[in-house]
Design an enzyme around this catalytic site. Structure first.
Site, PDB file in Angstrom:
ATOM      1  CG  HIS A 159      -3.230  12.473 -26.161  1.00 19.86           C
ATOM      2  ND1 HIS A 159      -3.852  13.112 -25.042  1.00 19.86           N
ATOM      3  CD2 HIS A 159      -2.165  12.126 -25.557  1.00 19.86           C
ATOM      4  CE1 HIS A 159      -3.200  13.281 -24.004  1.00 19.86           C
ATOM      5  NE2 HIS A 159      -2.007  12.641 -24.303  1.00 19.86           N
ATOM      6  CD  GLU A 205      -5.771  15.277 -15.381  1.00 19.22           C
ATOM      7  OE1 GLU A 205      -5.380  14.395 -15.051  1.00 19.22           O
ATOM      8  OE2 GLU A 205      -5.497  15.912 -16.399  1.00 19.22           O
ATOM      9  CE  LYS A 240      -2.426  13.243 -14.540  1.00 21.80           C
ATOM     10  NZ  LYS A 240      -2.572  13.389 -15.958  1.00 21.80           N
ATOM     11  CE  LYS A 263       3.069  17.551 -14.581  1.00 20.39           C
ATOM     12  NZ  LYS A 263       3.456  16.263 -15.310  1.00 20.39           N
ATOM     13  CD  GLU A 316       4.954  17.638 -22.724  1.00 20.90           C
ATOM     14  OE1 GLU A 316       4.434  18.681 -22.262  1.00 20.90           O
ATOM     15  OE2 GLU A 316       4.498  16.347 -23.171  1.00 20.90           O
ATOM     16  NE  ARG A 359      -1.963  17.031 -12.792  1.00 21.94           N
ATOM     17  CZ  ARG A 359      -1.462  16.336 -12.185  1.00 21.94           C
ATOM     18  NH1 ARG A 359      -1.757  16.240 -10.755  1.00 21.94           N
ATOM     19  NH2 ARG A 359      -0.389  15.443 -12.364  1.00 21.94           N
ATOM     20  CG  HIS A 373       3.948  12.478 -25.566  1.00 17.94           C
ATOM     21  ND1 HIS A 373       2.823  12.448 -25.576  1.00 17.94           N
ATOM     22  CD2 HIS A 373       4.339  13.577 -24.771  1.00 17.94           C
ATOM     23  CE1 HIS A 373       1.922  13.307 -24.759  1.00 17.94           C
ATOM     24  NE2 HIS A 373       2.934  13.873 -24.229  1.00 17.94           N
ATOM     25  NE  ARG A 381      -4.110  -1.889   2.092  1.00 17.98           N
ATOM     26  CZ  ARG A 381      -3.831  -2.976   3.197  1.00 17.98           C
ATOM     27  NH1 ARG A 381      -2.506  -3.102   3.573  1.00 17.98           N
ATOM     28  NH2 ARG A 381      -4.573  -3.867   3.136  1.00 17.98           N
ATOM     29  CG  ASN A 429      -4.169  17.341 -21.012  1.00 14.82           C
ATOM     30  OD1 ASN A 429      -3.042  16.507 -20.957  1.00 14.82           O
ATOM     31  ND2 ASN A 429      -5.161  16.985 -20.311  1.00 14.82           N
ATOM     32  CG  HIS A 475      -0.664  16.741 -24.393  1.00 13.76           C
ATOM     33  ND1 HIS A 475      -0.120  18.138 -24.386  1.00 13.76           N
ATOM     34  CD2 HIS A 475      -0.023  15.754 -23.811  1.00 13.76           C
ATOM     35  CE1 HIS A 475       1.146  17.710 -23.768  1.00 13.76           C
ATOM     36  NE2 HIS A 475       1.074  16.411 -23.397  1.00 13.76           N
TER      37      HIS A 475
HETATM   38  P1  NAD Z   1      11.464   6.696 -22.019  1.00 15.75           P
HETATM   39  O1  NAD Z   1      11.708   6.403 -20.704  1.00 15.75           O
HETATM   40  O2  NAD Z   1      11.093   5.437 -23.007  1.00 15.75           O
HETATM   41  O3  NAD Z   1      13.130   6.981 -22.480  1.00 15.75           O
HETATM   42  C1  NAD Z   1      13.610   7.225 -23.857  1.00 15.75           C
HETATM   43  C2  NAD Z   1      14.547   6.422 -24.135  1.00 15.75           C
HETATM   44  O4  NAD Z   1      15.680   7.044 -23.739  1.00 15.75           O
HETATM   45  C3  NAD Z   1      14.409   4.982 -23.745  1.00 15.75           C
HETATM   46  O5  NAD Z   1      14.914   4.209 -25.030  1.00 15.75           O
HETATM   47  C4  NAD Z   1      15.625   4.979 -22.473  1.00 15.75           C
HETATM   48  O6  NAD Z   1      16.190   3.804 -22.431  1.00 15.75           O
HETATM   49  C5  NAD Z   1      16.590   5.953 -23.044  1.00 15.75           C
HETATM   50  N1  NAD Z   1      17.082   6.836 -22.167  1.00 15.75           N
HETATM   51  C6  NAD Z   1      16.722   7.152 -20.943  1.00 15.75           C
HETATM   52  N2  NAD Z   1      17.608   7.939 -20.324  1.00 15.75           N
HETATM   53  C7  NAD Z   1      18.781   7.966 -20.979  1.00 15.75           C
HETATM   54  C8  NAD Z   1      20.098   8.698 -20.941  1.00 15.75           C
HETATM   55  N3  NAD Z   1      20.190   9.489 -19.742  1.00 15.75           N
HETATM   56  N4  NAD Z   1      21.081   8.450 -21.743  1.00 15.75           N
HETATM   57  C9  NAD Z   1      20.437   7.555 -22.969  1.00 15.75           C
HETATM   58  N5  NAD Z   1      19.432   6.997 -23.106  1.00 15.75           N
HETATM   59  C10 NAD Z   1      18.536   7.072 -22.236  1.00 15.75           C
HETATM   60  O7  NAD Z   1      10.685   7.666 -22.400  1.00 15.75           O
HETATM   61  P2  NAD Z   1      10.385   9.248 -21.807  1.00 15.75           P
HETATM   62  O8  NAD Z   1      10.110  10.352 -23.058  1.00 15.75           O
HETATM   63  O9  NAD Z   1      11.463   9.707 -20.938  1.00 15.75           O
HETATM   64  O10 NAD Z   1       9.039   8.964 -20.962  1.00 15.75           O
HETATM   65  C11 NAD Z   1       7.762   8.572 -21.687  1.00 15.75           C
HETATM   66  C12 NAD Z   1       7.053   7.840 -20.672  1.00 15.75           C
HETATM   67  O11 NAD Z   1       6.662   9.036 -19.639  1.00 15.75           O
HETATM   68  C13 NAD Z   1       5.466   7.489 -21.367  1.00 15.75           C
HETATM   69  O12 NAD Z   1       5.522   6.362 -20.773  1.00 15.75           O
HETATM   70  C14 NAD Z   1       4.541   8.565 -20.678  1.00 15.75           C
HETATM   71  O13 NAD Z   1       3.236   7.876 -20.688  1.00 15.75           O
HETATM   72  C15 NAD Z   1       5.221   8.850 -19.554  1.00 15.75           C
HETATM   73  N6  NAD Z   1       5.054  10.311 -18.853  1.00 15.75           N
HETATM   74  C16 NAD Z   1       4.348  10.266 -17.767  1.00 15.75           C
HETATM   75  C17 NAD Z   1       4.114  11.487 -17.154  1.00 15.75           C
HETATM   76  C18 NAD Z   1       3.527  11.753 -15.653  1.00 15.75           C
HETATM   77  O14 NAD Z   1       3.077  12.550 -15.445  1.00 15.75           O
HETATM   78  N7  NAD Z   1       3.489  10.700 -14.963  1.00 15.75           N
HETATM   79  C19 NAD Z   1       4.043  12.521 -17.899  1.00 15.75           C
HETATM   80  C20 NAD Z   1       4.742  12.501 -19.299  1.00 15.75           C
HETATM   81  C21 NAD Z   1       4.840  11.298 -19.806  1.00 15.75           C
HETATM   82 MG    MG Z   2       2.968  15.273 -22.398  1.00 15.04          MG
END
Ligand code: NAD
Ligand code: MG
Length: 362
Positions: free
Chosen positions: A252, A237, A143, A227, A185, A241, A265, A121, A245, A248
């Site tokens: 999306h 949200e 999130k 943010k 972003e 908030r 993204h 939990r 988007n 987005h």
């Molecule tokens: P990711 O985590 O897939 O990373 C992108 C790539 O970069 C991967 O191949 C990873 O292995 C590589 N990588 C990471 N750090 C590195 C580094 N320092 N050097 C070399 N390579 C590196 O993608 P992302 O864009 O970081 O995240 C996308 C995810 O985030 C999605 O799942 C999305 O839903 C989520 N997200 C969540 C929120 C939230 O509020 N929680 C907001 C935006 C996005």
């Molecule tokens: Mg986004």
């Protein structure tokens, strides 16, 4: 060093932004009352680059490290991967005060956060975001989620970390494409909430693309502050908030129609922001000159501003109608009224959306 304090009552925490933070991870963790056994979650790419530094830092501070590597890629952000981590946590007898540390991009952060939120939990959660996107977006706001076969981030929670360490040094190994996607972003924050920051971005974009530490620290901290401000007003949200988007709604749809494989993204959001700026102009809400500035900045970041011809306007509109954030089938957009201020506009006529989208193709 920049510190961004996220004020959420007993769930408050700090985001530290600086170079050289990862080797000090253990010191930062020591101030909390924790069991000295850490579950360090990463992936093979990030693990091979930074796993040893993180482990050494933790061990030097007296922690025993259990390292778990999840496969690289969005498709592994699911319950099956989470379950393997629960098994490991249980077998290795992690207790309520054993921290989970996420070392990676948004995929690792979301998944590790979900595991931290649900195992027993909830156990202490620490974010060490290693992509620009994770530093400015996914590690702020609480999130956490995994994907369901039917949709992204369908299973999740709001769960705040105890600490976020954004080490700018680790961004040096990131693909330029990932840096650009993160910048989408960053630009978004300027448009939705901070005109002065947008102007600063216009003046410093090349330095950011070159990953210069000082401007990068400013951009990451300013993004987190914006943010955080939005999230503090609306932690779960309910309303405001949604301004996060911006770009987005269409973004999306672009991602969904291309099966989440064609674009990062941030690239989809870039096209979405350009289209939203044009839509706001068409609706008479936003000066054309400001839209040109927004689109130019996105373009200078090396991001797409036009929709590729193989995606039809009809399919895009239909996909936007299905978005989980669309209430009762109405098309809702976050639209700028000036650089630094946006409105949530519900009931945007589909006809206007279609007309504007048709102008957004290359
Ligand atoms: P990711 O985590 O897939 O990373 C992108 C790539 O970069 C991967 O191949 C990873 O292995 C590589 N990588 C990471 N750090 C590195 C580094 N320092 N050097 C070399 N390579 C590196 O993608 P992302 O864009 O970081 O995240 C996308 C995810 O985030 C999605 O799942 C999305 O839903 C989520 N997200 C969540 C929120 C939230 O509020 N929680 C907001 C935006 C996005
Ligand atoms: Mg986004």
């Amino acid at each position: 060093m920049q510190e961004v304090y996220i004020n959420l009552g007993i769930r408050s925490y700090s985001i530290y932004v600086d170079t050289g933070l990862l080797p000090r991870l253990g010191e930062y963790l020591k101030v909390f009352k924790l069991t000295p056994r850490v579950l360090l979650i990463t992936n093979p790419v990030v693990g091979s680059l930074y796993g040893a530094v993180a482990e050494t830092a933790l061990m030097n501070a007296g922690f025993e490290v259990i390292r778990a590597e999840i496969p690289d890629g969005e498709e592994y952000k699911n319950l099956a991967t989470a379950e393997k981590l629960y098994d490991l946590a249980y077998t290795r007898e992690l207790d309520r005060r054993s921290p989970v540390v996420a070392l990676g991009g948004g995929v690792v952060g979301d998944l590790a956060g979900f595991v931290a939120a649900t195992y027993l939990r909830g156990v202490p959660f620490i974010q060490v975001p290693t992509t620009l996107l994770a530093q400015v977006d996914s590690s702020v706001g609480g999130k956490v989620a995994v994907n369901h076969p039917r949709g992204k981030n369908i299973i999740g929670a709001f769960y705040q970390p105890r600490l976020v360490l954004a080490d700018l040094d680790v961004l040096k190994t990131l693909d330029l494409r990932e840096v650009r996607a993160g910048l989408a972003e960053v630009i978004k924050y300027g448009v939705i909430a901070d005109r002065a920051f947008f102007v600063w971005l216009e003046e410093n974009l090349e330095r950011l693309l070159a990953l210069e530490a000082e401007p990068l620290a400013h951009a990451v901290a300013a993004s987190c502050r914006i943010k955080a401000r939005v999230v503090q007003e609306d932690e779960t949200e309910q309303g405001r908030r949604a301004i996060l988007n911006f770009g987005h709604t269409l973004g999306h749809a672009l991602e969904a129609l291309t099966g989440y494989t064609a674009y990062r993204h941030g690239e989809a959001v870039a096209m979405g922001m350009a289209a939203a700026a044009r839509l706001a102009v068409a609706l008479g809400m936003f000066p054309e000159g400001d839209a040109v500035r927004v689109i130019n900045l996105i373009r200078r970041a090396g991001l797409p501003v036009e929709i590729p011809p193989e995606l039809s306007t009809g399919d895009l509109v239909a996909s936007m109608r299905r978005d989980k954030k669309v209430l009762a089938g109405r098309l809702t957009f976050v639209l700028p009224v000036e650089i630094g201020r946006v409105e949530i506009v519900r009931d945007v006529p589909e006809e206007a959306v279609g007309r504007v989208l048709r102008l957004c193709y290359n």
